[in-house]
Write a protein that holds these residues in place. Structure first.
Motif, PDB file in Angstrom:
ATOM      1  N   LEU A 287      42.569  44.263  35.806  1.00  0.00           N
ATOM      2  CA  LEU A 287      43.619  43.284  35.526  1.00  0.00           C
ATOM      3  C   LEU A 287      43.373  41.666  35.803  1.00  0.00           C
ATOM      4  N   SER A 288      43.714  40.913  35.186  1.00  0.00           N
ATOM      5  CA  SER A 288      43.676  39.629  35.441  1.00  0.00           C
ATOM      6  C   SER A 288      44.868  38.892  35.182  1.00  0.00           C
ATOM      7  N   PHE A 289      45.351  38.008  35.963  1.00  0.00           N
ATOM      8  CA  PHE A 289      46.785  37.256  36.113  1.00  0.00           C
ATOM      9  C   PHE A 289      46.668  35.825  35.797  1.00  0.00           C
ATOM     10  N   THR A 290      47.447  35.175  35.012  1.00  0.00           N
ATOM     11  CA  THR A 290      47.554  33.526  35.141  1.00  0.00           C
ATOM     12  C   THR A 290      49.246  32.958  34.735  1.00  0.00           C
ATOM     13  N   GLU A 291      49.125  32.215  35.261  1.00  0.00           N
ATOM     14  CA  GLU A 291      50.434  31.162  34.907  1.00  0.00           C
ATOM     15  C   GLU A 291      50.186  30.586  33.533  1.00  0.00           C
ATOM     16  N   SER A 292      49.203  29.760  33.707  1.00  0.00           N
ATOM     17  CA  SER A 292      48.848  28.818  32.404  1.00  0.00           C
ATOM     18  C   SER A 292      48.406  29.758  31.314  1.00  0.00           C
ATOM     19  N   PRO A 293      48.680  29.465  30.029  1.00  0.00           N
ATOM     20  CA  PRO A 293      47.834  30.169  28.805  1.00  0.00           C
ATOM     21  C   PRO A 293      46.606  29.846  29.032  1.00  0.00           C
ATOM     22  N   SER A 294      46.157  28.667  29.468  1.00  0.00           N
ATOM     23  CA  SER A 294      44.577  27.906  29.340  1.00  0.00           C
ATOM     24  C   SER A 294      43.787  29.072  30.119  1.00  0.00           C
ATOM     25  N   PHE A 295      44.078  29.889  31.108  1.00  0.00           N
ATOM     26  CA  PHE A 295      43.205  30.784  31.738  1.00  0.00           C
ATOM     27  C   PHE A 295      43.324  32.511  31.396  1.00  0.00           C
TER      28      PHE A 295
ATOM     29  N   SER B 293      34.670  26.476  39.347  1.00  0.00           N
ATOM     30  CA  SER B 293      34.378  27.364  38.403  1.00  0.00           C
ATOM     31  C   SER B 293      35.493  28.165  38.008  1.00  0.00           C
ATOM     32  N   THR B 294      36.557  27.964  38.537  1.00  0.00           N
ATOM     33  CA  THR B 294      38.031  28.336  38.102  1.00  0.00           C
ATOM     34  C   THR B 294      38.157  29.836  38.345  1.00  0.00           C
ATOM     35  N   THR B 295      37.243  30.589  38.741  1.00  0.00           N
ATOM     36  CA  THR B 295      37.151  32.074  38.684  1.00  0.00           C
ATOM     37  C   THR B 295      37.146  32.564  40.308  1.00  0.00           C
ATOM     38  N   TYR B 296      37.582  32.000  41.318  1.00  0.00           N
ATOM     39  CA  TYR B 296      37.615  32.215  42.492  1.00  0.00           C
ATOM     40  C   TYR B 296      37.993  33.878  42.740  1.00  0.00           C
ATOM     41  N   ASP B 297      39.293  33.929  42.085  1.00  0.00           N
ATOM     42  CA  ASP B 297      40.018  35.094  42.359  1.00  0.00           C
ATOM     43  C   ASP B 297      39.431  36.330  41.865  1.00  0.00           C
ATOM     44  N   GLY B 298      38.722  36.252  40.650  1.00  0.00           N
ATOM     45  CA  GLY B 298      38.158  37.439  39.968  1.00  0.00           C
ATOM     46  C   GLY B 298      39.297  38.318  39.249  1.00  0.00           C
ATOM     47  N   VAL B 299      39.031  39.501  39.359  1.00  0.00           N
ATOM     48  CA  VAL B 299      40.002  40.567  38.622  1.00  0.00           C
ATOM     49  C   VAL B 299      40.450  41.693  39.554  1.00  0.00           C
ATOM     50  N   LEU B 300      41.390  42.299  39.171  1.00  0.00           N
ATOM     51  CA  LEU B 300      41.752  43.544  40.008  1.00  0.00           C
ATOM     52  C   LEU B 300      41.214  44.752  39.386  1.00  0.00           C
TER      53      LEU B 300
ATOM     54  N   PRO C  16      48.444  47.826  44.519  1.00  0.00           N
ATOM     55  CA  PRO C  16      48.638  47.695  45.988  1.00  0.00           C
ATOM     56  C   PRO C  16      49.228  46.469  46.389  1.00  0.00           C
ATOM     57  N   ALA C  17      50.307  46.627  47.600  1.00  0.00           N
ATOM     58  CA  ALA C  17      50.932  45.480  47.961  1.00  0.00           C
ATOM     59  C   ALA C  17      50.151  44.383  48.711  1.00  0.00           C
ATOM     60  N   SER C  18      48.912  44.433  48.835  1.00  0.00           N
ATOM     61  CA  SER C  18      48.054  43.544  49.462  1.00  0.00           C
ATOM     62  C   SER C  18      47.483  42.432  48.247  1.00  0.00           C
ATOM     63  N   SER C  19      47.471  43.196  47.159  1.00  0.00           N
ATOM     64  CA  SER C  19      47.180  42.460  45.937  1.00  0.00           C
ATOM     65  C   SER C  19      48.095  41.922  44.996  1.00  0.00           C
TER      66      SER C  19
ATOM     67  N   TRP D  80      41.587  38.325  46.084  1.00  0.00           N
ATOM     68  CA  TRP D  80      42.849  37.579  46.570  1.00  0.00           C
ATOM     69  C   TRP D  80      43.627  38.585  47.641  1.00  0.00           C
ATOM     70  N   ALA D  81      44.484  38.112  48.552  1.00  0.00           N
ATOM     71  CA  ALA D  81      45.410  38.844  49.306  1.00  0.00           C
ATOM     72  C   ALA D  81      46.635  38.245  49.773  1.00  0.00           C
ATOM     73  N   ASN D  82      47.699  38.658  49.791  1.00  0.00           N
ATOM     74  CA  ASN D  82      48.886  38.094  49.981  1.00  0.00           C
ATOM     75  C   ASN D  82      49.717  39.337  50.681  1.00  0.00           C
ATOM     76  N   ASN D  83      49.244  39.324  51.949  1.00  0.00           N
ATOM     77  CA  ASN D  83      49.842  40.220  52.879  1.00  0.00           C
ATOM     78  C   ASN D  83      50.095  39.607  54.424  1.00  0.00           C
ATOM     79  N   ALA D  84      50.084  38.404  54.517  1.00  0.00           N
ATOM     80  CA  ALA D  84      50.187  37.700  55.603  1.00  0.00           C
ATOM     81  C   ALA D  84      51.477  37.528  55.959  1.00  0.00           C
ATOM     82  N   THR D  85      51.953  37.435  57.309  1.00  0.00           N
ATOM     83  CA  THR D  85      53.101  37.184  57.837  1.00  0.00           C
ATOM     84  C   THR D  85      53.518  35.695  57.785  1.00  0.00           C
ATOM     85  N   LEU D  86      54.624  35.542  57.333  1.00  0.00           N
ATOM     86  CA  LEU D  86      55.098  34.068  57.121  1.00  0.00           C
ATOM     87  C   LEU D  86      55.887  33.485  57.978  1.00  0.00           C
ATOM     88  N   GLY D  87      56.504  34.136  59.038  1.00  0.00           N
ATOM     89  CA  GLY D  87      57.338  33.595  59.911  1.00  0.00           C
ATOM     90  C   GLY D  87      58.076  34.706  60.799  1.00  0.00           C
TER      91      GLY D  87
END
Length: 700
Positions: free
Chosen positions: A102-110, A125-132, A148-151, A239-246
């Motif tokens: 899977l790959s994800f993007t906001e802009s259709p350019s990517f 390179s615009t490709t740091y995140d790669g794919v899942l 997975p929640a972390s991704s 990428w990972a989005n499982n850090a504690t924010l506050g």
């Protein structure tokens, strides 16, 4: 002389009603369900059978050969965890020969099968995140897979599914479980609204749409506590989005895709949007509590950002936490919370006051991190403008805390700073404030703040600054001199308000059409939430040379700091704002801004505040009568402004006649509920809470 004092109340649970239903609901971008399905097929490459059945969960599709892919379009910005069913997959022995990514993007350019847009780290390179890569569940029943929640991907519009195996794979039930606003079941349940027909623009519903787009943008920025971008940054290809924010969640962050951290400057725009649209202030309280919990106990310094970034050394963002404290209290009336942070609050104000150079009476800015602008250190106009707002709001909070001596000190210091500010920074030749005493550059931020925060010492200066700011515009908006080649909707949001405050509603509307019209309609973005920023020519290479490593895929397309029009339309066009906690006192000062009518309102803990106004123009000819024969045939133009007000009983406020009427040669008459009222020199009429009809008539 500069004074400094070192000083070592009830949160009312809201019972909020929804905004009334109406035609504005058709423009609400928030999904109707917290489980959303693709709305369309954007693109197909290779051999994909029945891809259209993935739209609205109609059935199964098969990726027949390796490298085949389908890009799914959710229609608007979404964010959360993907689930899908594997209906069939092939394997040889213990090795799967069917697989997908899977790959994800906001802009259709990517949109691409080989990489997502970047959220972890900016890379050219615009490709740091790669794919899942997705593991297929074991046979004999492939079954359901959930991301997975972390991704987690916090913001995207397009999801690309690519076959990475040698055998066909059949999938169905592709969905996204929305993760933002986890504490709210109905994302469309707004407590405020705005509605007007913009008949001078190519889309008559633009104003309503942009109000809704700002509201939805901020909704996507309200996230669960443990879904922050991981720091240290994960390795390339992930990428990972499982850090504690506050300290508590949910919590308001800067962007849906990234950075996904508390940024107090961003809150200076995002929280007023939040207030007028959803009044969902719990995430704001949690964000501010997080910042105060991280105060340096020795110095009183606050961090620039919340964890896990936890960046330090920003005098301006330190200040925005203090301004945000006032905003939260003004909207919520949460005196108990204010008491819990008061010691740290006053310590943080003292930290800034200690930086005031006694020889010039202005702050020496040494914490240089900021919104990305160049320059900013030393005796700087932007930093001192923000400090002035800190002192203004600190005086108000000290009054609420029953500390009149402290309030008087803050007010004295603010008055002194204002005098020195105009002495040092005003450039009479340019009719604007310069960035510092040694430059001719007149920044967008400091000049916008000067008008908005009442730092100017005359109406003439307001007019000159408004005119000067327009000189920075191109066809797409306001280009910031302090960050060349950049259009910043963050600072642009403050400029937008400044033009209204300066009495130039038509100029404000022009900027709104250019800058936010571009963001809402450009096919480079998501056409539902608002861009972090863009270049002067409209590309999304925002900040490419200023920390973003020339990576346009890193730009956020759902950034709350870009939502300035939402609160501006409510406060300055509709005209409605709160002047005391929860609206115990309020102000109704509409700007006609070339519109025939507008309506809207918001909710606070005291109840509903609603306004509906319209304007009409009539002409009458003077008939001949005796000695007035010379006047025969002449016309009288009467402009009538009618406004219906519905605000909680027990409150009080002031109605201000629109500026567009106040210059009439025949004067202005104001009737409230059929009775004529005296009009102040500033065009104001006092009102009490309840329902009223106010009619202002001007004759020329």
């Amino acid at each position: 002389m500069w004074l400094s004092l070192s000083l070592s109340l009830l949160f009312l649970p809201f019972s909020l009603a929804l905004a009334p239903a109406g035609p504005w609901d058709a423009f609400n971008y928030a999904p109707k369900s917290k489980t959303v399905y693709p709305a369309a097929i954007r693109e197909v490459e290779g051999t994909v059978t029945n891809s259209e059945l993935l739209v609205d969960n109609q059935g199964s599709a098969t990726l027949e050969v390796e490298g085949s892919w389908v890009a799914l379009d959710f229609g608007v910005e979404v964010g959360g965890l993907i689930s899908l069913n594997f209906d069939s997959a092939s394997s040889t022995g213990n090795r799967k020969s069917s697989s997908i990514a899977l790959s994800f993007t906001e802009s259709p350019s990517f949109i691409r099968p080989t990489a997502s847009d970047d959220s972890s780290f900016p890379d050219a390179s615009t490709t740091y995140d790669g794919v899942l890569s997705v593991p297929i569940p074991a046979s004999p029943s492939p079954g359901l897979w959930t991301q997975p929640a972390s991704s987690l991907r916090g913001g995207f519009r397009f999801l690309t599914i690519v076959s990475t195996g040698t055998q066909p794979v059949t999938i169905s039930n592709v969905s996204c479980a929305i993760s933002f606003m986890p504490h709210v079941a109905d994302l469309r349940a707004y407590t405020g609204y705005f509605y007007a027909k913009d008949e001078g623009f190519h889309d008559v519903d633009f104003l309503t749409k942009i109000w809704m787009a700002g509201a939805y943008t901020v909704q996507t920025n309200i996230v669960p506590l443990n879904t922050g971008r991981m720091v240290p940054i994960v390795p390339v290809g992930h990428w990972a989005n499982n850090a504690t924010l506050g300290v508590a969640g949910p919590i308001i962050v800067d962007g849906a895709k990234r950075d996904r951290a508390v940024w107090p400057g961003d809150m200076g725009i995002a929280v007023p949007t939040q207030f007028v649209s959803t009044n969902d202030l719990i995430p704001t309280r949690n964000a501010l509590s997080t910042m105060f919990a991280a105060i340096n106990p020795k110095t009183g310094a606050l961090p620039e950002s919340g964890p896990p970034l936890s960046q330090l050394d920003s005098d301006t963002y330190h200040s925005w936490t203090l301004i945000g404290t006032h905003n939260y209290y003004l909207y919520s009336g949460d005196i108990e919370w204010l008491q819990t942070i008061w010691t740290n609050y006053t310590k943080a104000v003292a930290f800034l006051e200690a930086k005031v150079d006694p020889t010039v009476g202005l702050m020496n800015v040494t914490g240089l991190r900021d919104w990305a602008r160049l320059g900013g250190g030393g005796i700087n106009a932007e930093g001192n403008a923000i400090l002035y707002r800190v002192l203004q709001t600190a005086a108000s909070l000290a009054t609420s805390m029953s500390l009149p001596a402290l309030a008087a000190t803050y007010t004295f210091n603010a008055t002194s700073l204002k005098k020195n500010y105009n002495s040092v920074f005003w450039d009479a030749d340019q009719g604007m404030y310069r960035d510092n005493s040694t430059t001719s550059l007149c920044p967008q931020d400091a000049n916008s703040f000067a008008v908005l925060f009442n730092l100017t010492d005359s109406a003439e200066k307001n007019a000159l600054v408004s005119e000067g700011l327009e000189r920075n515009w191109n066809e797409l908006g306001a280009v910031a001199p302090e960050l060349p080649d950049t259009i910043s909707p963050f600072i642009g949001g403050f400029e937008l308000q400044a033009h209204f405050v300066a009495g130039n509603a038509s100029r404000a509307m022009d900027l709104l059409h250019r800058e936010w019209g571009y963001m809402l309609y450009t096919n480079l973005s998501v056409e539902s939430t608002l861009l972090e920023g863009f270049t002067a020519n409209g590309s999304i290479w925002y900040r490419s040379y200023r920390g973003y490593n020339y990576d346009p895929a890193y730009t956020s397309h759902a950034h709350g700091w870009s939502s300035g029009p939402t609160s501006a339309l409510t406060i300055y066009v509709l005209g409605l704002s709160v002047a005391a906690p929860q609206g115990a006192e309020w102000r109704l000062a509409p700007s006609i801004a070339g519109l025939p009518a507008a309506e809207g309102g918001f909710e606070t803990g005291l109840g509903w505040f609603g306004v509906k106004w319209s304007v009409s123009v009539s002409e009458s000819k003077v008939k001949w009568s005796g000695s007035e024969k010379s006047k025969a045939g002449k016309s009288t133009i009467t402009t009538t402004f009618t406004v219906d007000v519905d605000v909680p009983t027990g409150t009080k406020g002031v109605f201000v006649v629109p500026k567009e009427l106040r210059g009439a040669a025949g004067g202005v008459t104001v009737m409230v509920d059929g009775k004529r009222k005296a009009v102040g020199e500033d065009g104001s009429v006092e009102l009490v809470g309840g329902k009223h009809e106010v009619v202002a008539s001007a004759r020329d």
